[in-house]
Design a protein around this motif. Structure first.
Motif, short mmCIF file in Angstrom:
data_model
loop_
_atom_site.label_atom_id
_atom_site.label_comp_id
_atom_site.label_asym_id
_atom_site.label_seq_id
_atom_site.Cartn_x
_atom_site.Cartn_y
_atom_site.Cartn_z
N ILE A 277 54.35 26.12 -9.11
CA ILE A 277 54.34 27.38 -9.85
C ILE A 277 54.24 27.13 -11.35
O ILE A 277 53.42 27.73 -12.06
CB ILE A 277 55.62 28.19 -9.56
N TYR B 226 58.43 24.83 -6.95
CA TYR B 226 58.64 25.24 -8.33
C TYR B 226 57.72 24.48 -9.28
O TYR B 226 57.22 25.06 -10.26
CB TYR B 226 60.11 25.04 -8.73
N TYR C 231 61.72 32.22 -17.95
CA TYR C 231 61.66 31.96 -16.52
C TYR C 231 63.06 32.12 -15.93
O TYR C 231 64.03 31.56 -16.44
CB TYR C 231 61.14 30.55 -16.25
N LEU D 206 50.07 29.85 -5.37
CA LEU D 206 51.10 29.50 -6.35
C LEU D 206 50.52 28.78 -7.55
O LEU D 206 51.04 28.90 -8.67
CB LEU D 206 52.18 28.62 -5.71
N THR E 231 57.64 35.98 -7.74
CA THR E 231 57.14 35.31 -6.55
C THR E 231 58.26 34.48 -5.93
O THR E 231 59.43 34.62 -6.28
CB THR E 231 55.90 34.45 -6.88
N THR E 232 57.91 33.62 -4.98
CA THR E 232 58.86 32.74 -4.30
C THR E 232 58.28 31.34 -4.23
O THR E 232 57.06 31.17 -4.36
CB THR E 232 59.20 33.28 -2.90
N ASP E 233 59.12 30.35 -4.00
CA ASP E 233 58.66 28.96 -4.00
C ASP E 233 58.15 28.49 -2.66
O ASP E 233 57.43 27.49 -2.59
CB ASP E 233 59.79 28.04 -4.48
N THR F 71 61.52 34.03 -9.88
CA THR F 71 61.33 33.56 -8.51
C THR F 71 62.59 33.84 -7.70
O THR F 71 63.71 33.67 -8.19
CB THR F 71 61.01 32.06 -8.45
N SER G 178 65.14 31.98 -12.16
CA SER G 178 65.08 31.65 -10.74
C SER G 178 66.42 31.94 -10.09
O SER G 178 67.44 31.35 -10.46
CB SER G 178 64.73 30.18 -10.54
N ASP H 192 64.21 32.54 -4.42
CA ASP H 192 64.06 31.34 -3.60
C ASP H 192 64.00 31.64 -2.11
O ASP H 192 64.91 32.25 -1.55
CB ASP H 192 65.23 30.39 -3.88
#
Length: 381
Positions: free
Chosen positions: A120, A117, A233, A346, A284-286, A31, A235, A33
């Motif tokens: 997700i 988050y 994961y 998401l 992806t993004t949050d 991700t 971020s 942010d």
């Protein structure tokens, strides 16, 4: 007894057959942010190029404009994120270009990081309990915890985050998932790990709760190198924090660095026989950001506040619910930049990651159910 044995054999055969439906053996979820879909699909926004207060380093501003102020959005986005547009757009899938009718959406009420988050990683928005960015333990089980509980995945699930709240979002103690985040030392093997730990202590971050992304990516790479992982994961967070600071050029540079770090990671994965041809990237993004003014761009989120006249209100930054997604791997057809189609949400990320690994993700909440897998990412319709 023979009937029971036969039934068990059939059951195990069915599980094995389901696992063999996909070629993916490792999923890496990344991700970035608060990176807007506008920059991903249009490139750098030239409206910010000469706006006072949005440029951190005036001496490099001309070079910044020369690098990203190109004639077309296609040229600008390729310069800003060359791996996305030179590799993922050719070998994978990109969602969320609203100019072409592809919609990416979050579903939580709050439009900031912890709820994003959690959405997700759990597959659902728990608006009743996930209401702030405070350091509180997530009552919900994430896909990391769910995978880590399976004997075949023990020790093969990990998380790395630039923001120091991730141990709470993933509930590290309860889940048993190792989470390296914020300014934590990484207890891994290799000379590079020792160097990164030393540099992390010596190189200051501009922020109290977010480390520089190079350390997050470096520690994640070390974990992947140490042993073959099932689910990792990662971020990165510089994009969101530079945006909140109002430094558009640094926000764009951070997006460019994230793209480059993902490119380097992918090149290494493709060179390692443990991962080559067996690994899927989900990116992806949050959350999004405000999109209706230069000032609103710095912000996102819905939270109560008191106006100057004493009346109560709730903040609303138009566009901060818009997200984007990318996927690339052996099970994902090369559709490139997707136009139109069903929205991607998401809540679907966790189930998509699980399905790529051969599992059906059900979630842990009593009533809230995770979104369905994104079928085109799995070769379906």
């Amino acid at each position: 007894m023979r009937i029971i044995l036969a039934s068990l054999l059939c059951m195990f055969a069915g599980i094995a057959a389901e696992a063999r439906e996909t070629k993916t053996e490792t999923v890496i979820l990344i991700t970035i942010d608060g990176l807007r879909w506008q920059e991903v699909f249009r490139g750098a926004d030239q409206a910010f190029f000469d706006q006072e207060g949005y440029i951190a380093h005036k001496k490099t501003h001309d070079a910044f404009k020369a690098a990203y102020g190109l004639e077309t959005p296609e040229a600008s986005r390729s310069a800003l994120m060359p791996f996305f547009w030179g590799t993922i757009a050719k070998r994978g899938q990109l969602y969320g270009n609203r100019d072409k009718g592809s919609v990416g959406q979050l579903t939580n009420t709050y439009h900031f990081s912890y709820p994003g988050y959690s959405e997700i990683l759990t597959g659902f928005a728990d608006d009743a309990r996930i209401t702030s960015n405070d350091k509180f333990l997530n009552p919900n089980q994430t896909i990391l915890e769910w995978l880590n509980a399976m004997p075949e995945n023990a020790g093969k699930v990990a998380a790395f985050g630039s923001w120091d709240v991730f141990p709470y979002i993933i509930n590290e103690e309860r889940s048993g998932v190792p989470v390296n985040a914020g300014f934590e030392v990484y207890d891994g093997l290799g000379a590079n790990v020792s160097i990164l730990n030393e540099l992390q202590e010596k190189i200051p971050s501009p922020w109290d709760t977010v480390r520089l992304d190079a350390f997050t990516m470096g520690f994640a790479r070390a974990a992947l190198n140490e042993q073959k992982m099932k689910f990792v994961y990662i971020s990165v967070g510089e994009t969101d924090d530079f945006a909140h600071d109002g430094h558009y050029d640094q926000y764009a540079h951070a997006a460019h660095r994230s793209d480059a770090a993902i490119a380097e990671l992918w090149t290494w994965l493709e060179s390692d026989p443990r991962y080559a041809g067996k690994t899927t990237l989900l990116i992806t993004t949050d959350h999004g950001r405000g999109s209706d003014s230069l000032e609103a761009w710095k912000y996102h989120g819905r939270f109560p506040y008191t106006r100057e006249d004493g009346t109560k209100a709730v903040s609303d930054f138009k566009g901060d619910d818009a997200i984007w997604m990318a996927a690339m791997g052996p099970d994902t057809p090369a559709l490139g930049e997707v136009s139109g189609g069903e929205p991607v949400i998401l809540t679907q990320v966790a189930a998509t990651a699980a399905k790529l690994l051969g599992y059906a993700y059900k979630g842990s909440h009593e009533t809230l159910r995770p979104g369905a897998p994104i079928l085109p990412m799995l070769g379906g319709e």
